[in-house]
Design a protein around this motif. Structure first.
Motif, PDB file in Angstrom:
ATOM      1  N   PRO A   1       0.787  -1.237   0.000  1.00  0.00           N
ATOM      2  CA  PRO A   1       0.000   0.000   0.000  1.00  0.00           C
ATOM      3  C   PRO A   1       0.819   1.288   0.000  1.00  0.00           C
ATOM      4  O   PRO A   1       0.329   2.319  -0.449  1.00  0.00           O
ATOM      5  CB  PRO A   1      -0.859  -0.111   1.257  1.00  0.00           C
ATOM      6  CG  PRO A   1      -0.210  -1.140   2.102  1.00  0.00           C
ATOM      7  CD  PRO A   1       0.540  -2.051   1.179  1.00  0.00           C
ATOM      8  N   ALA A   2       2.049   1.259   0.456  1.00  0.00           N
ATOM      9  CA  ALA A   2       2.864   2.475   0.491  1.00  0.00           C
ATOM     10  C   ALA A   2       3.681   2.685  -0.782  1.00  0.00           C
ATOM     11  O   ALA A   2       4.356   3.699  -0.916  1.00  0.00           O
ATOM     12  CB  ALA A   2       3.797   2.432   1.702  1.00  0.00           C
ATOM     13  N   ASP A   3       3.601   1.758  -1.720  1.00  0.00           N
ATOM     14  CA  ASP A   3       4.417   1.816  -2.933  1.00  0.00           C
ATOM     15  C   ASP A   3       3.710   2.615  -4.026  1.00  0.00           C
ATOM     16  O   ASP A   3       2.786   2.132  -4.672  1.00  0.00           O
ATOM     17  CB  ASP A   3       4.720   0.398  -3.419  1.00  0.00           C
ATOM     18  CG  ASP A   3       5.684   0.360  -4.584  1.00  0.00           C
ATOM     19  OD1 ASP A   3       6.032   1.436  -5.126  1.00  0.00           O
ATOM     20  OD2 ASP A   3       6.089  -0.748  -4.962  1.00  0.00           O
ATOM     21  N   ASN A   4       4.159   3.837  -4.229  1.00  0.00           N
ATOM     22  CA  ASN A   4       3.550   4.689  -5.245  1.00  0.00           C
ATOM     23  C   ASN A   4       3.874   4.238  -6.660  1.00  0.00           C
ATOM     24  O   ASN A   4       3.134   4.544  -7.592  1.00  0.00           O
ATOM     25  CB  ASN A   4       3.963   6.139  -5.054  1.00  0.00           C
ATOM     26  CG  ASN A   4       3.305   6.763  -3.850  1.00  0.00           C
ATOM     27  OD1 ASN A   4       2.256   6.322  -3.394  1.00  0.00           O
ATOM     28  ND2 ASN A   4       3.923   7.790  -3.318  1.00  0.00           N
ATOM     29  N   VAL A   5       4.966   3.510  -6.841  1.00  0.00           N
ATOM     30  CA  VAL A   5       5.329   3.033  -8.174  1.00  0.00           C
ATOM     31  C   VAL A   5       4.247   2.095  -8.708  1.00  0.00           C
ATOM     32  O   VAL A   5       3.813   2.212  -9.856  1.00  0.00           O
ATOM     33  CB  VAL A   5       6.716   2.342  -8.168  1.00  0.00           C
ATOM     34  CG1 VAL A   5       7.005   1.694  -9.510  1.00  0.00           C
ATOM     35  CG2 VAL A   5       7.801   3.340  -7.806  1.00  0.00           C
ATOM     36  N   VAL A   6       3.776   1.175  -7.873  1.00  0.00           N
ATOM     37  CA  VAL A   6       2.726   0.235  -8.290  1.00  0.00           C
ATOM     38  C   VAL A   6       1.454   1.006  -8.631  1.00  0.00           C
ATOM     39  O   VAL A   6       0.777   0.699  -9.619  1.00  0.00           O
ATOM     40  CB  VAL A   6       2.453  -0.813  -7.183  1.00  0.00           C
ATOM     41  CG1 VAL A   6       1.288  -1.707  -7.546  1.00  0.00           C
ATOM     42  CG2 VAL A   6       3.704  -1.635  -6.922  1.00  0.00           C
ATOM     43  N   ARG A   7       1.131   2.015  -7.853  1.00  0.00           N
ATOM     44  CA  ARG A   7      -0.059   2.826  -8.124  1.00  0.00           C
ATOM     45  C   ARG A   7       0.077   3.565  -9.454  1.00  0.00           C
ATOM     46  O   ARG A   7      -0.885   3.685 -10.212  1.00  0.00           O
ATOM     47  CB  ARG A   7      -0.313   3.809  -6.980  1.00  0.00           C
ATOM     48  CG  ARG A   7      -0.753   3.101  -5.708  1.00  0.00           C
ATOM     49  CD  ARG A   7      -0.756   4.074  -4.530  1.00  0.00           C
ATOM     50  NE  ARG A   7      -0.946   3.363  -3.289  1.00  0.00           N
ATOM     51  CZ  ARG A   7      -2.126   3.187  -2.701  1.00  0.00           C
ATOM     52  NH1 ARG A   7      -3.217   3.673  -3.244  1.00  0.00           N
ATOM     53  NH2 ARG A   7      -2.219   2.534  -1.569  1.00  0.00           N
TER      54      ARG A   7
END
Length: 146
Positions: free
Chosen positions: A15-21
């Motif tokens: 949930p904290a990984d902005n790259v995946v988002r």
């Protein structure tokens, strides 16, 4: 499992990984969901601004109220833009999972549920939720929902 499902699962697992988002946003943009992708990117930008911690060698506080860099003003401006985007498309179009809460009462969007939930005065038939980086992050329901 579809590519979309796999990317969504990756977001849930990290949930904290902005790259995946961002990868998810790019993927849905390619599928024709440009508005939703723009919203996810905007919410990532809001989160990153709010989380910035250093300004010219000293710490800014978490809420972004450093007077010299005006993060608070920029975060507020972007939050207004995010609300306008949701209003223009309809909340439940992007977040259909909230429809089950709407049937039982009123839905309230608050930018920081964790900090404000206890002082909000949530009625028994109301639901308070927050969005973070383009997705529902917190849902607090009144007692009648359960």
């Amino acid at each position: 499992m579809t590519d979309r499902d796999a990317l969504y699962r990756s977001i849930l697992e990290n949930p904290a990984d902005n790259v995946v988002r961002r990868v998810y946003a790019d993927f849905i943009r390619e599928q024709g969901e440009e508005d939703r992708a723009d919203f996810i990117e905007l919410q990532i930008q809001i989160a990153e601004l709010a989380e910035m911690g250093v300004h010219e060698g000293r710490s800014c506080n978490v809420t972004g109220t450093c007077g010299e860099c005006n993060r608070e003003g920029e975060v507020s401006r972007l939050q207004v833009k995010a609300r306008e985007m949701i209003t223009s498309v309809g909340l439940l179009r992007w977040f259909p999972e909230l429809s089950r809460f709407q049937r039982s009462g009123e839905l309230f969007w608050q930018d920081n549920v964790e900090a404000n939930a206890f002082g909000f005065g949530l009625s028994a038939s109301s639901t308070l939720f927050s969005l973070c980086r383009g997705f529902v992050s917190t849902v607090i329901t009144g007692s009648s929902f359960w």
